[in-house]
Design an enzyme around this catalytic site. Structure first.
Site, PDB file in Angstrom:
ATOM      1  N   GLY A  90       7.291  19.970  26.742  1.00  0.00           N
ATOM      2  CA  GLY A  90       7.484  18.895  27.563  1.00  0.00           C
ATOM      3  C   GLY A  90       8.146  17.502  27.102  1.00  0.00           C
ATOM      4  O   GLY A  90       8.678  17.211  25.629  1.00  0.00           O
ATOM      5  N   LEU A  93       8.850  11.053  29.968  1.00  0.00           N
ATOM      6  CA  LEU A  93       9.246  10.128  28.633  1.00  0.00           C
ATOM      7  C   LEU A  93       7.894  10.317  27.644  1.00  0.00           C
ATOM      8  O   LEU A  93       8.221   9.952  26.411  1.00  0.00           O
ATOM      9  CB  LEU A  93       8.398   8.949  29.161  1.00  0.00           C
ATOM     10  N   HIS A 321      -0.857   6.739  46.498  1.00  0.00           N
ATOM     11  CA  HIS A 321      -0.529   6.045  46.516  1.00  0.00           C
ATOM     12  C   HIS A 321      -0.514   5.330  47.713  1.00  0.00           C
ATOM     13  O   HIS A 321       0.201   6.142  48.541  1.00  0.00           O
ATOM     14  CB  HIS A 321       0.729   6.375  45.956  1.00  0.00           C
ATOM     15  N   ARG A 392      -3.829  -0.135  44.114  1.00  0.00           N
ATOM     16  CA  ARG A 392      -3.695   1.083  44.683  1.00  0.00           C
ATOM     17  C   ARG A 392      -4.348   1.746  45.475  1.00  0.00           C
ATOM     18  O   ARG A 392      -4.498   2.153  47.128  1.00  0.00           O
ATOM     19  CB  ARG A 392      -2.990   2.149  43.903  1.00  0.00           C
ATOM     20  N   HIS A 463      -0.453  10.888  44.044  1.00  0.00           N
ATOM     21  CA  HIS A 463       1.213  10.209  43.689  1.00  0.00           C
ATOM     22  C   HIS A 463       0.851  10.459  41.572  1.00  0.00           C
ATOM     23  O   HIS A 463       1.479  10.989  41.252  1.00  0.00           O
ATOM     24  CB  HIS A 463       1.129   9.297  43.517  1.00  0.00           C
TER      25      HIS A 463
HETATM   26  C1  LIG Z   1       8.085   9.214  42.865  1.00  0.00           C
HETATM   27  C2  LIG Z   1       6.856   8.394  41.821  1.00  0.00           C
HETATM   28  C3  LIG Z   1       7.415   7.778  41.063  1.00  0.00           C
HETATM   29  C4  LIG Z   1       7.007   6.448  39.482  1.00  0.00           C
HETATM   30  N1  LIG Z   1       7.031   5.492  39.469  1.00  0.00           N
HETATM   31  C5  LIG Z   1       6.639   4.875  38.098  1.00  0.00           C
HETATM   32  C6  LIG Z   1       7.127   3.574  37.738  1.00  0.00           C
HETATM   33  O1  LIG Z   1       7.371   2.890  38.829  1.00  0.00           O
HETATM   34  N2  LIG Z   1       6.544   3.394  36.961  1.00  0.00           N
HETATM   35  C7  LIG Z   1       5.011   3.717  35.822  1.00  0.00           C
HETATM   36  O2  LIG Z   1       4.683   3.707  35.421  1.00  0.00           O
HETATM   37  N3  LIG Z   1       5.106   4.905  36.783  1.00  0.00           N
HETATM   38  C8  LIG Z   1       5.537   5.745  37.771  1.00  0.00           C
HETATM   39  N4  LIG Z   1       5.304   7.164  38.072  1.00  0.00           N
HETATM   40  C9  LIG Z   1       4.333   7.490  36.952  1.00  0.00           C
HETATM   41  C10 LIG Z   1       5.131   8.373  35.994  1.00  0.00           C
HETATM   42  O3  LIG Z   1       6.033   8.831  36.451  1.00  0.00           O
HETATM   43  C11 LIG Z   1       4.734   9.477  35.404  1.00  0.00           C
HETATM   44  O4  LIG Z   1       3.062   9.503  34.905  1.00  0.00           O
HETATM   45  C12 LIG Z   1       5.132   9.690  34.408  1.00  0.00           C
HETATM   46  O5  LIG Z   1       6.661  10.289  33.651  1.00  0.00           O
HETATM   47  C13 LIG Z   1       4.260  11.076  33.323  1.00  0.00           C
HETATM   48  O6  LIG Z   1       5.239  11.528  32.243  1.00  0.00           O
HETATM   49  P1  LIG Z   1       4.737  12.127  30.879  1.00  0.00           P
HETATM   50  O7  LIG Z   1       6.133  12.515  30.498  1.00  0.00           O
HETATM   51  O8  LIG Z   1       3.637  12.587  30.909  1.00  0.00           O
HETATM   52  O9  LIG Z   1       4.987  13.542  32.293  1.00  0.00           O
HETATM   53  P2  LIG Z   1       6.728  14.406  32.861  1.00  0.00           P
HETATM   54  O10 LIG Z   1       7.538  13.725  33.265  1.00  0.00           O
HETATM   55  O11 LIG Z   1       5.600  15.290  34.473  1.00  0.00           O
HETATM   56  O12 LIG Z   1       7.464  15.772  31.829  1.00  0.00           O
HETATM   57  C14 LIG Z   1       6.044  16.925  32.037  1.00  0.00           C
HETATM   58  C15 LIG Z   1       7.147  17.548  30.814  1.00  0.00           C
HETATM   59  O13 LIG Z   1       6.155  19.202  30.716  1.00  0.00           O
HETATM   60  C16 LIG Z   1       7.498  19.849  30.797  1.00  0.00           C
HETATM   61  N5  LIG Z   1       6.015  21.135  31.385  1.00  0.00           N
HETATM   62  C17 LIG Z   1       5.428  20.881  31.987  1.00  0.00           C
HETATM   63  N6  LIG Z   1       3.821  21.969  31.526  1.00  0.00           N
HETATM   64  C18 LIG Z   1       4.985  22.853  31.341  1.00  0.00           C
HETATM   65  C19 LIG Z   1       4.988  23.853  30.828  1.00  0.00           C
HETATM   66  N7  LIG Z   1       4.143  24.829  30.930  1.00  0.00           N
HETATM   67  N8  LIG Z   1       5.954  24.414  29.557  1.00  0.00           N
HETATM   68  C20 LIG Z   1       6.971  23.692  28.847  1.00  0.00           C
HETATM   69  N9  LIG Z   1       7.326  22.982  29.763  1.00  0.00           N
HETATM   70  C21 LIG Z   1       6.375  21.990  30.576  1.00  0.00           C
HETATM   71  C22 LIG Z   1       8.015  19.364  31.856  1.00  0.00           C
HETATM   72  O14 LIG Z   1       8.719  20.412  31.919  1.00  0.00           O
HETATM   73  C23 LIG Z   1       8.408  18.327  31.628  1.00  0.00           C
HETATM   74  O15 LIG Z   1       9.507  18.329  30.427  1.00  0.00           O
HETATM   75  C24 LIG Z   1       5.431   7.656  38.961  1.00  0.00           C
HETATM   76  C25 LIG Z   1       5.394   8.697  39.349  1.00  0.00           C
HETATM   77  C26 LIG Z   1       6.491   9.070  40.907  1.00  0.00           C
HETATM   78  C27 LIG Z   1       5.711  11.021  41.019  1.00  0.00           C
END
Ligand SMILES: Cc1cc2nc3c(=O)[nH]c(=O)nc-3n(C[C@H](O)[C@H](O)[C@H](O)COP(=O)(O)OP(=O)(O)OC[C@H]3O[C@@H](n4cnc5c(N)ncnc54)[C@H](O)[C@@H]3O)c2cc1C
Length: 701
Positions: A90, A93, A321, A392, A463
């Protein structure tokens, strides 16, 4: 001919038989209830429990737990760090911040993502902002308040120690990101600006216009790129992990030692070794097909961990949401979020009069035609203290309640207004445009209506998923050496996440928590040499992946992957969605089982497995969404209470608010995989609150 006496006798016998049968039936039913109750009690008594020691929660006062942990954890010295490899799955963030930090510390990192660039992870979509307890506004914020709001917002279903740590490191995140050059919005005097998000009475949300996720991800990506340049991170884009490899250690204990991944461009299946595996693969909201998540967001990595013994915690906690653009047709594959930040200045309403709602639904009038006195600002009416900024789950349910009563404002009756006319009058159109311009533009492009002139229409949509892989305080799963971060894990948000807290958690995990905790594990691994991927464990895992792909490709049925996914999504929305009942959930489980059968006998995947094949990628993910959907329903059925995003209609107050059952369900519901088509086993982690009093959530006064 029978005599009168015989006739009477026969009638008496018949009547007696009837009574006896009825009595027997009643006795059987009563016995069944007793047996069911006894079985439930026995099951309850036999349910394994996770203790605070097993969850590795440090002892001591709440505000000193993390400091104490850091003071006493084991470290890995620089020379040994160079000998240890870590896989990070992943680049959202969570993943990007973890990969960059671990490499900066000296570990060798292999970083994987599905997208063609780490910058395209779903995190880039985050709009509204990121919380931190800086108290720049001098409005009474503090680490404790952020902690308290988060615990309360999550309906008292999160771990106290984790949430306090999250609030504590929130301020470091802002400093880190500013140092990276993240262009947070600033006030006239140059200080960082804040806005308000739901569930808080202070302004603590840092933002970069409506693109906070993108800017934060660019910050993390630049840190990651630096390490790629230095050779400390080896980046694998367009690779999808399809399994985790466990190898037994000298004591016979299974440890995560690598992954099997598919090169999405060539279709080649490859093996990778590491001393530890960290998964930051995001949430599983796309189980519902229509959601605000990116199209590639999936739950497969979580299911791979689950199948290898990692517990899946609180799968039923999904966030709906309140401010999304309503669904407009059957051919839609994505829903669009209108950021929660809009609730700072936008007011939510529906007409007071049913006849006005009907005219809106028929397209005879527009929102702006309804005079002020005929508008029902229902959130301000029901929740005077928080108004439009209730959390929410509360805002979503209130919108559903109005629409269910017939007050919806669009042609489907499934929309409410989000109105900026007040704000435009108060602040001027330019100021509103400055704050939310890109969101207004996005709305206009999608709906073809100018939101400066007519109120936006919004409706709740799936969401975020609060549930996820269970992790202890060190972010380690129940499988040794397997860590889970970001949205993919269950921690910190309880039954409902507050807005702007996901980015905070993802970055807290990646920049500030895992870099400490993983050392506690790796300090024991310094003597473990790099293993060959020719080991039988790797070969077997690769074969299992190949067999699954071959099986899918061979089905050659009549249904596209999306058509089955869409059907699953509808079932999820109808039976495992915003309002859940025992009866509906049981029905939903049956339907999901039927979908599973349909998928495995009738899906059609065109093309070849050994080249780029989007349909195969989607099919592999759908196979797991079906399993997750079922797990969500099973969890929702067992949780006989309403809390946060989990609303069981049988458990509500007379005002329609969620009714928790703290005496029975104040625990994390963890599920253990028991084999294909077997019911999972429930394991509980009791949430004994030491520092916070559990109350009924109140956003009214
Ligand atoms: C439209 C929207 C707006 C949002 N706005 C906000 C906000 O303003 N503030 C806030 O706090 N939160 C917000 N959120 C929530 C927040 O964006 C997410 O919870 C957060 O970004 C998730 O981050 P993450 O790094 O955990 O996963 P993700 O950003 O989903 O990253 C997942 C990573 O894993 C990789 N991956 C997945 N499966 C595999 C696999 N099997 N093999 C290899 N790679 C894989 C993907 O390629 C990606 O790189 C929002 C969500 C949405 C949908």
């Amino acid at each position: 001919m029978a005599t009168k006496k015989e006739e009477l006798k026969e009638a008496a016998v018949k009547a007696a038989k009837k009574v006896a049968v009825k009595a027997a039936k009643a006795a059987v039913e009563a016995a069944e209830v007793v047996v069911e109750k006894a079985a439930k009690a026995m099951k309850e008594a036999a349910t394994p429990v996770i203790t605070p020691e097993m969850a590795k929660i440090p002892a001591g006062p709440l505000e000193l737990k993390w400091t104490n942990y850091k003071n006493h954890q084991k470290l890995v010295n620089p020379a040994n760090k160079r000998r240890l490899d870590i896989i990070v799955v992943g680049t959202g963030l969570a993943g990007a911040s973890a990969a960059a930090s671990l490499a900066e510390m000296g570990f060798n990192v292999l970083n994987f993502c599905i997208q063609d660039s780490p910058r395209r992870a779903h995190s880039i979509a985050a709009q509204g902002g990121i919380n931190a307890a800086k108290n720049y506004q001098n409005d009474g914020d503090s680490v404790y308040r952020l902690y308290y709001d988060t615990i309360k917002g999550g309906d008292y279903r999160a771990r106290e120690a984790n949430v306090y740590r999250l609030a504590e490191v929130s301020n470091n995140i802002i400093d880190q990101c500013v140092a990276q050059g993240v262009p947070f919005a600033r006030e006239y005097g140059g200080l960082l600006d804040n806005r308000s998000f739901g569930g808080a009475q202070v302004s603590r949300t840092f933002y970069a216009k409506g693109q906070t996720g993108q800017q934060l991800l660019l910050g993390a990506y630049s840190a990651l790129s630096r390490q790629i340049g230095k050779g400390k991170v080896k980046m694998y884009t367009r690779y999808e992990m399809l399994d985790i490899v466990l190898v037994k250690d000298e004591n016979g204990e299974q440890r995560a030692r690598g992954i099997i991944a598919r090169n999405l461009v060539t279709g080649r299946i490859e093996r990778f070794f590491a001393h530890a595996v960290v998964v930051g693969s995001g949430g599983y909201g796309n189980t519902f097909f229509l959601s605000t998540n990116a199209m590639a967001s999936n739950g497969s990595a979580a299911m791979q961990m689950y199948r290898h013994g990692a517990l899946f915690a609180n799968p039923c906690y999904a966030q709906i949401h309140p401010t999304c653009i309503p669904k407009h047709g059957d051919f839609q594959s994505k829903l669009t979020l209108m950021s929660e930040s809009l609730r700072n200045d936008g007011r939510i309403w529906v007409p007071k009069k049913l006849e006005d709602a009907k005219r809106l639904q028929a397209g005879e009038i527009k929102g702006r035609d309804i005079p002020e006195e005929d508008r029902d600002y229902y959130l301000e009416r029901r929740y005077p203290a928080f108004g439009n900024l209730v959390p929410r789950d509360v805002a979503s349910r209130a919108a559903k309640e109005r629409c269910d009563k017939g007050y919806g404002v669009n042609n489907t009756g499934l929309a409410v207004f989000l109105d900026f006319s007040d704000a435009i009058q108060r602040l001027g159109k330019d100021v509103v445009a400055q704050k939310y311009g890109n969101l207004f533009q996005m709305y206009e492009k999608i709906v073809d209506e100018n939101p400066y002139e007519n109120p936006m229409m919004i409706f709740p949509a799936i969401h975020y998923t609060m549930g996820g892989i269970w992790v202890d305080y060190e972010l380690q799963t129940t499988v040794k050496g397997l860590f889970c971060i970001g949205e993919a894990n269950f921690s910190d948000h309880g039954a409902n996440r507050l807005g702007a807290s996901a980015l905070m958690q993802g970055l807290a995990d990646g920049y500030f928590v895992l870099p400490y905790t993983i050392q506690n594990y790796l300090s024991d691994q310094i003597g473990v040499p790099r293993m060959s991927t020719d080991l039988p464990e790797f070969a077997e895992a690769e074969k299992a992946v190949q067999d699954k792909i071959d099986r899918l490709m061979a089905i050659k049925g009549n249904r596209s992957v999306d058509s089955i996914h869409k059907e699953l999504g509808l079932i999820m929305w109808d039976f495992v969605g915003m309002g859940r009942t025992a009866e509906g959930l049981k029905e939903g489980i049956k339907k999901i089982d039927a979908i599973k059968k349909e998928f495995w006998t009738n899906v059609y995947i065109p093309g070849e497995a050994n080249s780029l094949n989007n349909e195969l990628e989607k099919a592999l993910r759908l196979a797991d969404f079906i399993e997750i959907g079922r797990l969500m329903a099973v969890d929702a059925l067992h949780r006989e209470e309403s809390c946060g995003g989990h609303f069981r209609e049988e458990y509500q107050t007379p005002e329609g608010e969620a009714l928790r059952q703290d005496d029975k369900f104040a625990y994390v519901g963890c599920w253990k995989y028991m084999g294909e088509d077997q019911e999972p086993q429930l394991i509980k982690e009791p949430l004994d609150y030491e520092f916070t009093e559990r109350k009924t959530r109140n956003y009214k006064n």
